[in-house]
Design a protein around this motif. Structure first.
Motif, short mmCIF file in Angstrom:
data_model
loop_
_atom_site.label_atom_id
_atom_site.label_comp_id
_atom_site.label_asym_id
_atom_site.label_seq_id
_atom_site.Cartn_x
_atom_site.Cartn_y
_atom_site.Cartn_z
N ALA A 259 -7.70 39.50 12.58
CA ALA A 259 -8.45 38.57 13.43
C ALA A 259 -9.80 39.17 13.81
CB ALA A 259 -7.64 38.25 14.69
N THR A 260 -10.50 38.52 14.70
CA THR A 260 -11.76 39.03 15.26
C THR A 260 -11.63 39.03 16.78
OG1 THR A 260 -12.77 36.83 15.34
CG2 THR A 260 -13.12 38.14 13.33
N GLY A 261 -12.55 39.73 17.44
CA GLY A 261 -12.45 39.79 18.90
C GLY A 261 -13.70 40.35 19.53
N ALA A 262 -13.65 40.43 20.87
CA ALA A 262 -14.78 40.96 21.62
C ALA A 262 -14.27 41.76 22.82
CB ALA A 262 -15.68 39.82 22.11
N VAL A 263 -14.96 42.85 23.09
CA VAL A 263 -14.68 43.68 24.26
C VAL A 263 -15.93 43.73 25.11
CG1 VAL A 263 -14.03 45.98 25.09
CG2 VAL A 263 -13.04 45.10 22.95
N VAL A 264 -15.77 43.57 26.43
CA VAL A 264 -16.89 43.74 27.35
C VAL A 264 -16.46 44.73 28.43
CG1 VAL A 264 -18.53 42.64 28.91
CG2 VAL A 264 -17.65 41.36 26.95
N ASN A 265 -17.17 45.85 28.52
CA ASN A 265 -16.93 46.85 29.55
C ASN A 265 -17.88 46.62 30.72
OD1 ASN A 265 -14.97 48.32 28.02
ND2 ASN A 265 -16.62 49.26 26.84
N ILE A 266 -17.42 46.92 31.92
CA ILE A 266 -18.28 46.83 33.09
C ILE A 266 -18.80 48.22 33.42
CG2 ILE A 266 -18.49 46.17 35.51
CD1 ILE A 266 -18.05 43.83 33.58
N SER A 267 -20.11 48.39 33.23
CA SER A 267 -20.76 49.66 33.52
C SER A 267 -21.40 49.58 34.91
CB SER A 267 -21.79 49.97 32.43
OG SER A 267 -22.40 51.23 32.69
N SER A 268 -22.53 50.23 35.08
CA SER A 268 -23.22 50.25 36.37
C SER A 268 -24.62 50.79 36.17
CB SER A 268 -22.46 51.15 37.35
OG SER A 268 -23.25 51.45 38.48
N GLY A 269 -25.53 50.38 37.06
CA GLY A 269 -26.86 50.98 37.05
C GLY A 269 -26.83 52.47 37.29
N ASN B 150 -19.45 45.39 23.79
CA ASN B 150 -20.66 45.46 24.60
C ASN B 150 -20.31 45.84 26.03
OD1 ASN B 150 -22.91 44.37 22.77
ND2 ASN B 150 -21.36 42.76 22.56
N ALA B 151 -21.34 46.03 26.83
CA ALA B 151 -21.14 46.33 28.24
C ALA B 151 -22.10 45.52 29.08
CB ALA B 151 -21.33 47.82 28.52
N VAL B 152 -21.69 45.22 30.30
CA VAL B 152 -22.56 44.61 31.29
C VAL B 152 -22.73 45.60 32.42
CG1 VAL B 152 -22.78 42.77 33.01
CG2 VAL B 152 -21.95 42.25 30.71
N ALA C 111 -20.19 37.60 36.02
CA ALA C 111 -19.18 36.88 35.24
C ALA C 111 -19.80 36.00 34.17
CB ALA C 111 -18.31 36.04 36.17
N HIS C 112 -20.91 35.33 34.49
CA HIS C 112 -21.57 34.48 33.50
C HIS C 112 -22.00 35.28 32.28
CE1 HIS C 112 -21.39 31.03 36.02
NE2 HIS C 112 -22.30 31.42 36.88
N THR C 113 -22.54 36.48 32.52
CA THR C 113 -23.01 37.30 31.40
C THR C 113 -21.85 37.84 30.58
OG1 THR C 113 -24.93 37.91 32.73
CG2 THR C 113 -24.50 39.22 30.76
N VAL C 114 -20.79 38.26 31.27
CA VAL C 114 -19.60 38.73 30.56
C VAL C 114 -19.05 37.64 29.65
CG1 VAL C 114 -17.19 39.45 30.85
CG2 VAL C 114 -18.97 40.43 32.32
N HIS C 115 -18.94 36.44 30.17
CA HIS C 115 -18.42 35.34 29.37
C HIS C 115 -19.33 35.06 28.18
CE1 HIS C 115 -18.11 30.96 28.40
NE2 HIS C 115 -16.87 31.32 28.25
N GLU D 271 -22.18 32.44 20.79
CA GLU D 271 -23.63 32.48 21.04
C GLU D 271 -24.16 33.91 20.98
OE1 GLU D 271 -24.40 30.51 24.69
OE2 GLU D 271 -24.13 28.51 23.85
N ALA D 272 -23.28 34.89 21.20
CA ALA D 272 -23.68 36.30 21.16
C ALA D 272 -23.07 36.99 19.94
CB ALA D 272 -23.24 37.00 22.43
N SER D 273 -22.84 36.24 18.88
CA SER D 273 -22.08 36.76 17.74
C SER D 273 -22.78 37.87 16.96
CB SER D 273 -21.72 35.62 16.78
OG SER D 273 -22.90 35.05 16.23
N TRP D 274 -24.10 38.06 17.17
CA TRP D 274 -24.79 39.14 16.47
C TRP D 274 -25.23 40.23 17.43
CZ3 TRP D 274 -29.90 40.25 13.73
CH2 TRP D 274 -29.67 40.97 12.56
N ILE D 275 -24.49 40.36 18.52
CA ILE D 275 -24.78 41.38 19.53
C ILE D 275 -23.58 42.29 19.66
CG2 ILE D 275 -25.33 41.84 21.95
CD1 ILE D 275 -26.63 39.09 22.08
N THR D 276 -23.79 43.57 19.43
CA THR D 276 -22.74 44.57 19.66
C THR D 276 -23.39 45.91 19.95
OG1 THR D 276 -20.59 45.37 18.85
CG2 THR D 276 -22.41 45.36 17.26
#
Length: 258
Positions: free
Chosen positions: A124-134, A172-174, A211-215, A221-226
């Motif tokens: 399959a395919t998938g996406a991971v989003v980590n929560i980082s910090s400034g 990716n990370a936010v 949350a909006h950015t994580v989603h 729409e973000a399929s070429w971002i990693t």
């Protein structure tokens, strides 16, 4: 129906992330150490609640296994669980350091690895989003150990993105700026909140901003971002707005607006 796993879902940002995915029609598996709070949130968003202490070595793997087996194939993993204690570098102990790294770094890395193995085996395919910090870019007094975990998490995000791309998994990370949330686990003093909330856009962030950015990062729409770290911070990472001008002027003189 797509399926998302959100850790740290009883926290302010994690809760907002879970709500955002619920509104988008996802099946949800949510996890947190705070079992009672987690169950309340799970009821609100119609999610499978999996209380877990992610500092335990086997817990991240077990969480992914439980989510996959009980909720079906997982399309998105959001690693939002974390602690941000006040701890001076002078006072670091092995126990405090190891617990902080176990939750803020090891847990998302192990969860991502377990998720990647499942996705790969399923073809399959998938996406991971980590929560980082400034804090990954700049530390503060009492924030050195936390900042170190987030700097390491951003590199782990890039490293996983590099290796997982061939598997069809984006990582990716936010990186949130200051987002005030009510939290007994991560208290923030009013003095600190006032000092850090200055940014070019003139307001603190909200959990929903994150949350909006994580989603969005998890969607086609973000399929070429990693391998990216998206800084959602009102522009605070652009510079030090609170510092005076080099020439001593206030920046608010007539004919010279700030």
């Amino acid at each position: 129906m797509p399926h998302a796993v959100v850790t740290g879902a009883a926290g302010g940002i994690g809760h907002a992330v879970a709500e955002r995915f619920a509104r988008a029609g996802y099946t949800l598996t949510v996890s947190d150490l705070d079992g009672p709070a987690l169950r309340r949130i799970a009821a609100d968003v119609d999610a499978l609640a999996v209380p877990a202490d992610l500092t335990e070595a086997a817990a991240p793997h077990d969480l992914i296994a439980r989510a996959w087996e009980d909720g079906g194939a997982v399309d998105v993993l959001v690693n939002a669980a974390g602690l941000y204690p006040s701890q001076d570098m002078l006072d670091v102990t092995a126990e405090k350091w190891d617990r902080l790294f176990a939750l803020n770094l090891r847990a998302p890395v192990l969860a991502t690895a377990a998720y990647g193995q499942r996705v790969s085996a399923a073809g399959a395919t998938g996406a991971v989003v980590n929560i980082s910090s400034g804090s990954a870019l700049r530390s503060r007094p009492g924030g050195g150990p936390y900042a170190t975990t987030k700097a390491a998490l951003e590199m782990a995000t890039r490293a996983a993105a590099l290796e997982f791309g061939a598997l069809g998994i984006r990582v990716n990370a936010v990186s949130p700026g200051f987002v005030p949330v009510a939290s007994e686990a991560n208290p923030v003093s009013p003095v600190y909140a006032r000092a850090i909330s200055a940014n070019p856009l003139g307001r603190s962030g909200t959990p929903e901003d994150i949350a909006h950015t994580v989603h969005w990062l998890s969607t086609p729409e973000a399929s070429w971002i990693t391998g990216e770290v998206v800084r959602v911070d009102g522009g605070s990472s652009t510079g030090a707005l609170h510092l005076p001008r080099i020439d001593g002027r206030s920046g608010h003189e007539e004919g010279n607006p700030a």
